[in-house]
Design a protein around this motif. Sequence first.
Motif, PDB file in Angstrom:
ATOM      1  N   GLN A 121      -7.625   3.250   4.448  1.00 52.79           N
ATOM      2  CA  GLN A 121      -8.046   1.847   4.570  1.00 52.79           C
ATOM      3  C   GLN A 121      -9.475   1.767   5.094  1.00 52.79           C
ATOM      4  O   GLN A 121     -10.307   1.011   4.602  1.00 52.79           O
ATOM      5  CB  GLN A 121      -7.115   1.107   5.535  1.00 52.79           C
ATOM      6  N   ARG A 161       0.827  -1.199   0.000  1.00 53.29           N
ATOM      7  CA  ARG A 161       0.000   0.000   0.000  1.00 53.29           C
ATOM      8  C   ARG A 161       0.864   1.253   0.000  1.00 53.29           C
ATOM      9  O   ARG A 161       1.915   1.294   0.618  1.00 53.29           O
ATOM     10  CB  ARG A 161      -0.820  -0.004   1.269  1.00 53.29           C
ATOM     11  N   GLU A 204     -11.935   2.748   2.501  1.00 49.99           N
ATOM     12  CA  GLU A 204     -12.049   1.694   1.511  1.00 49.99           C
ATOM     13  C   GLU A 204     -12.967   0.593   2.024  1.00 49.99           C
ATOM     14  O   GLU A 204     -13.833   0.107   1.296  1.00 49.99           O
ATOM     15  CB  GLU A 204     -10.651   1.117   1.251  1.00 49.99           C
ATOM     16  N   ARG A 205     -12.761   0.239   3.297  1.00 51.80           N
ATOM     17  CA  ARG A 205     -13.589  -0.821   3.855  1.00 51.80           C
ATOM     18  C   ARG A 205     -15.070  -0.417   3.869  1.00 51.80           C
ATOM     19  O   ARG A 205     -15.949  -1.186   3.520  1.00 51.80           O
ATOM     20  CB  ARG A 205     -13.117  -1.152   5.281  1.00 51.80           C
TER      21      ARG A 205
END
Lengths: 224, 462
Positions: free
Chosen positions: B155, B127, B158-159
């Motif tokens: 992150q 990443r 994104e989740r």
Amino acid sequence: MKILVIEDDAQAAAYMVKGLRESGHVVDHAADGKDGLFMAGSENYDVLIVDRLLPGRDGLSLVEILRGAGTDTPVLFLSALGSVDDRVRGLRAGGDDYLTKPYAFSELLARVEALGRRKSAGAAATTRLQVADLEMDLLARRVRRGTKQIDLLPREFRLLEYLMRHAGNVVTRTMLLENVWDYHFDPQTNVIDVHVARLRQKIDRDFPTPMIHTVRGAGYTLRA
Amino acid sequence: MPDLGLLRTTTFRVALLYLGLFLASVLVILGLIYWFTAGFIERQTDETIAAEIAGLREHYRQRRLPGLIEVVNARSATPRTSTLYLVASPTYAPLAGNLSAWPDAAPDPDGWVEFEIKDAPPTPDGRRHDARAVMFTLSGGYHLLVGRDTRERGQFQERVLISLAWALLLTIGLGAAGGVLISRNVMHRIDAINRTTRQIMSGALQERMAVKGSGDELDQLAGNLNAMLDQIEQLMVGMRQVSDSIAHDLRTPLTRLRSRLEITLVECSGEDEYRGAIQEAIGEADRLLGIFSALLSIAEAEAGTLQRSFHKVALADIARRIADLYEPAAEEAGLSLDSDIQAEPVVLGNQQLLAQAVANLLDNALKYSPTGGRVTLTVDGPDGSRGAFISVADGGPGIPADQRESVLRRFVRLESSRSSPGNGLGLSLVDAVARLHGARLEMDDNRPGLIVAIVFPRIGAG
């Protein structure tokens, strides 16, 4: 009388023309509205007989045009449409009388002659009617025959008035129903005959010559 | 039916429309969720940076550059901090902080910049290290950068996005499946209706739609279709009866007419005999025409088009005038005709037809009353219990209660009256006229005799 028949059905027209001529009238025939309009406008007729359903136009519009042009010749409409509505529309368009097909020729003849007389009599308001020794005073509502005062019920008075106004002509039972009672249907009971019989009792009894005559298959006539 | 047809059905299109609306609302909800979670975190990052800057600005104001460097160094040393600091010389050489180099990304007008941290150790999943920072230029050409490592935030976002996408997919799947299921169920029933209709059209007239009993719209549709079919069937039965009766009732007089004319041709010799025969023939033809005009009047009344020509009619006037017309005929028949006018009601209607209906009732009363009897014409109402009515009562044989329905049908004549003249259309016309006026026909026992009343609906008194 001089009569114009505007009727597209050749057979019906021939039958009508023949019958009217045999009754002593002068008859012309137009087979469509265009000719009818031309003839009615150019000749002097006593009565027009107009079929409601002419090729390409309704007899109603033809009579409206004639009336608009100032022709006041009496018009008898013939129609296969016999509803109350159609009759009202015909009379509103300037027709003077309305006869539904199929009709009895005697009925047609009686009505045509009544219309013709109406024209010659003019619209002068009379106060007295007289046929031979029978006198009717429309103002005092009195009837005399010779020296005898005759008492009539209101409906008998109206009936006699109509007969006297058409004296010498045949009046049919339907004409009496329409003009004296303003009904446009045929009762099953012979109501008119009974009325005329009663009137005849009062008018003709005690006198050597009867004035109210029955015309078989047609109706009645009042004459001296 | 193949599934291809599914796509063309209205039901499926409706299902799709619902799915679309459903999706749109789900999208709005998901967007809100995203804004409240990921967006909230983003705003928090910015707020944290702003707070840091405010703190540093305070230090810088009190102790200028040395103080700033000291604070930055102290804060950078905090383990696992995700705040980024960098103080750099006018030539962008790093002086203090936890970034090894000044990023070469250009800041936007507000001074915010987003860049990649080059010297950060790469994460196992490869990443990128993203950061978001504000840059300042201090007096003397020194530069300050304060920011935050946005890797975790990315992150998280994104989740969130992934789970929202799954939710969306699930919604589409469930909605579509539901739509298909519902539409197939509905379509199956409509298909059944169509099938039955086709069967009926191909001649199975006694077939009827299946009704589930749930009382929903489709059941109502099926029920209405069935009611309509029943009515049509009744009308057809009625029409058949009428045409049979016409055929029968007209054939008799026509046959009579024809045979008379034939006999005349064969046997008659003198003019008088011909004349008589022709007059008889004319009478017969008139009776036939009478039947036709009665049928036409009934048809006209039943068509209902005359309602346009309705106007206010005084029932008492009709009664007086018709009584005036019939009185002598009644007397002649040895009957007394009494008018009993109790009120002066006004109804909406067609004067001619109403008069004709009453005339028909009087015709019957005169025809069936024994000599010395009494016929009463009554007008009354409207009062509390009953609308306005006009009635004719006689002292004749009456009509048995169980036959009062059937005498209203065309050409129906009771055995008891077969011998008297008449065409069996009189009461049919009265009934048709009553129905045209929204009125009821009531028949009662006069003990002895019959009372027929035309009872009008209650309207605002005119």
